[in-house]
Each structure stands twice: as C-alpha cells, then as structure tokens.
Scaffold this active site. Structure first.
Site, PDB file in Angstrom:
ATOM      1  N   HIS A  20     -25.813  -1.002 -15.904  1.00  0.00           N
ATOM      2  CA  HIS A  20     -26.990  -2.011 -16.144  1.00  0.00           C
ATOM      3  C   HIS A  20     -27.552  -2.391 -14.828  1.00  0.00           C
ATOM      4  O   HIS A  20     -27.219  -2.654 -13.751  1.00  0.00           O
ATOM      5  CB  HIS A  20     -26.241  -3.401 -16.489  1.00  0.00           C
ATOM      6  N   GLU A  80     -29.521   2.267 -16.612  1.00  0.00           N
ATOM      7  CA  GLU A  80     -30.492   1.469 -16.879  1.00  0.00           C
ATOM      8  C   GLU A  80     -31.331   0.665 -15.910  1.00  0.00           C
ATOM      9  O   GLU A  80     -30.791   0.529 -14.861  1.00  0.00           O
ATOM     10  CB  GLU A  80     -30.206   0.375 -17.956  1.00  0.00           C
ATOM     11  N   ASP A 125     -35.052  -1.822 -14.763  1.00  0.00           N
ATOM     12  CA  ASP A 125     -36.268  -2.683 -15.236  1.00  0.00           C
ATOM     13  C   ASP A 125     -37.604  -1.990 -14.395  1.00  0.00           C
ATOM     14  O   ASP A 125     -37.365  -2.228 -13.299  1.00  0.00           O
ATOM     15  CB  ASP A 125     -36.073  -4.128 -14.987  1.00  0.00           C
ATOM     16  N   HIS A 127     -36.527  -6.803 -11.970  1.00  0.00           N
ATOM     17  CA  HIS A 127     -36.288  -7.007 -13.038  1.00  0.00           C
ATOM     18  C   HIS A 127     -36.865  -8.495 -13.658  1.00  0.00           C
ATOM     19  O   HIS A 127     -37.742  -8.673 -14.657  1.00  0.00           O
ATOM     20  CB  HIS A 127     -34.626  -7.781 -13.219  1.00  0.00           C
ATOM     21  N   GLU A 151     -36.607   0.415 -18.894  1.00  0.00           N
ATOM     22  CA  GLU A 151     -36.891  -0.724 -19.620  1.00  0.00           C
ATOM     23  C   GLU A 151     -38.204  -1.113 -19.001  1.00  0.00           C
ATOM     24  O   GLU A 151     -38.107  -1.887 -18.069  1.00  0.00           O
ATOM     25  CB  GLU A 151     -35.722  -1.796 -19.803  1.00  0.00           C
TER      26      GLU A 151
HETATM   27  O1  G3P Z   1     -32.102  -3.217 -21.282  1.00  0.00           O
HETATM   28  C1  G3P Z   1     -30.903  -4.039 -21.759  1.00  0.00           C
HETATM   29  C2  G3P Z   1     -31.197  -5.065 -20.997  1.00  0.00           C
HETATM   30  O2  G3P Z   1     -31.271  -4.854 -19.552  1.00  0.00           O
HETATM   31  C3  G3P Z   1     -31.765  -6.214 -21.073  1.00  0.00           C
HETATM   32  O3  G3P Z   1     -31.854  -7.358 -20.759  1.00  0.00           O
HETATM   33  O4  G3P Z   1     -32.515  -9.167 -18.993  1.00  0.00           O
HETATM   34  O5  G3P Z   1     -30.947  -7.288 -18.260  1.00  0.00           O
HETATM   35  O6  G3P Z   1     -33.108  -6.796 -18.602  1.00  0.00           O
HETATM   36  P1  G3P Z   1     -32.119  -7.658 -19.128  1.00  0.00           P
HETATM   37 MG    MG Z   2     -33.029  -4.532 -18.399  1.00  0.00          MG
END
Ligand code: G3P
Ligand code: MG
Length: 249
Positions: free
Chosen positions: A13, A40, A42, A55, A115
């Site tokens: 993450h 993952e 952002d 993020h 994402e």
């Molecule tokens: O993509 C899954 C997760 O990352 C979504 O929440 O706020 O951590 O980007 P966040």
């Molecule tokens: Mg995310």
C-alpha cells in the site's frame, strides 16, 4: 481476471507505507526488497501537467512543503523533502513522477495498481494524461498494470482513451450489492476495491460470482488477511510485508 494479482495476494500500500515514507521510491524499493509482487500508488496531475505520486491534495502532511500539488509545477515539487517527516533516515526522498515508479517496477518485475486521485475538476484530464503516458511508453507490454479510482468519471475516461487498461472501481461508502454490480458492469471493471470496514462475505461472493476480483484495503494484520483470502478476496492492500509473519501463503 488479473492472474498475477491473485497469485500475489498482497499489494504493498502506497509502496510499503509501514516501512518507508509512503509513495516514495524508498517505499517501492522496500516492497521489492520484501518480495512483494504488486504495489499500489496514488497519482494526480501537478500544475505543469505531469502525473506525480502523492496521496493527499496537499503536500503538507508528507513533505516539508505547503500547498496543493495541482498548483505546483514539477520543478517545485521535485525540490521537496518527502522523507524526513517519516524518519530522518529518509531525508532527501522525493515525490516521484509516475514514470519513475513504472521504470523501477518494470525492472523489478512488479505490477502496479495506479490509483488515480484526480484533483477536483481534473477527472477526465487525469485519465487522458495517464492513457497517453502508458501508450507512449508501451507500459502495458512491460509490466502488469491495473488502474483504479473513486472517480467514476476518471474510470469512464480511461475506458474511452485506453480500453485495454484493466480498471478497478473503488467505493468509500456503503452501496447495495446490486448497485455495485451495475456500476462494475457499466465501467467494464475487472475488480472491486473496498475498505476492510465495509466489506462483507455476501458482497465478496456476489462480486466473485460476476467474474471479478475483490481487493480490500488496508489490512495490516496477517490473521485478518487470511480470513479475507479464505472468503474469496483476491488480494489485500497492506502497509506491511505480511508474508514475514509466516501466515501468508
Ligand atoms: O487503493 C486502495 C487504497 O489506497 C484506497 O485508499 O486513501 O489509501 O488511497 P487510500
Ligand atoms: Mg490509494
């Protein structure tokens, strides 16, 4: 649908946010060194038009700068220290460009869930820039990729501009299962991504029965991950390399 993701079961993450400053090259290196096969991140547009890996809308929490990334050009963003807030050991880490992470993950054989976190009013432009970047670099031939977003406008735009890029739909609140399935169908999405606080066994079963994968964030407990995998969840987003607990199979 995404065979390598199902095999991986674990997605780092924001890179591997428990071990290194989120969404920095140090975090992606930490994930690779821990043996993770997927990460993952952002991504959003900055003022000069590049997709940067960040993020929040603002840089304040995860750097020594201030302000909204959409108002900052890449040269200014590039100068920020994105590591010291996490630990002094990471002083000098930078906010990466999406292309930096694509290059690194292609070299290490790691898949990326991109994402998209578009700025307000940027939903279509963000998706269009992503599609152009991936097409120009032939990135879909070089590493496994999955695009996802809370923004249905962005996902619809990806479907239009780069239909061969697999899409995952994220939701931040409760919806009836029928509405979720209808949206997944409309977006032609391969996966549904949901908060661990909202997921249920019934929903996992319903989404799986539609032929799609279910991904759940953020799971930092190995026993919880095991429960979700057994219930049919394909992979969990984790800040930690749960495999090191010995319970991840
Ligand atoms: O993509 C899954 C997760 O990352 C979504 O929440 O706020 O951590 O980007 P966040
Ligand atoms: Mg995310």
């Amino acid at each position: 649908m995404l065979r390598s993701l199902r095999a991986a079961k674990l997605i780092g993450h924001r890179g591997l946010a428990g071990l290194a400053p989120e969404n920095t090259m140090a975090a992606f290196a930490a994930a690779a060194d821990a043996g993770l096969r997927w990460v993952e991140l952002d991504a959003k547009l900055c003022a000069s038009g590049e997709l940067v890996v960040l993020h929040d809308n603002k840089v304040d929490r995860t750097s020594n700068g201030q302000g909204r990334a959409e108002h900052m050009a890449w040269p200014a963003l590039q100068r920020l220290d994105a590591g010291s807030w996490f630990d002094r050991r990471f002083a000098g880490e930078r906010i990466p460009l999406l292309t930096d992470v694509l290059t690194f993950c292609a070299e290490r054989g790691i898949g990326i869930n991109i994402e998209l976190k578009p700025n307000p009013h940027d939903y279509v432009a963000t998706a269009r820039v992503l599609a152009e970047l991936l097409r120009a670099g032939r990135w879909l031939d070089r590493l496994p990729l999955l695009a996802s977003s809370f923004s249905r406008q962005s996902l619809r735009a990806i479907k239009r501009y780069l239909p061969e890029l697999p899409r995952g739909f994220l939701l931040e609140r409760r919806w009836p299962a029928e509405a979720i399935l209808a949206e997944l169908t409309a977006l032609d999405a391969v996966s549904f991504h949901y908060d661990d606080a909202l997921i249920s066994a019934e929903l996992i079963t319903a989404v799986r029965a539609s032929g799609r994968d279910v991904l759940v964030w953020t799971v930092n407990d190995a026993d919880r991950a095991e429960t979700l995998w057994r219930a049919g969840v394909s992979a969990v987003f984790s800040d930690l390399p749960l495999a090191t607990t010995g319970q991840h199979r």
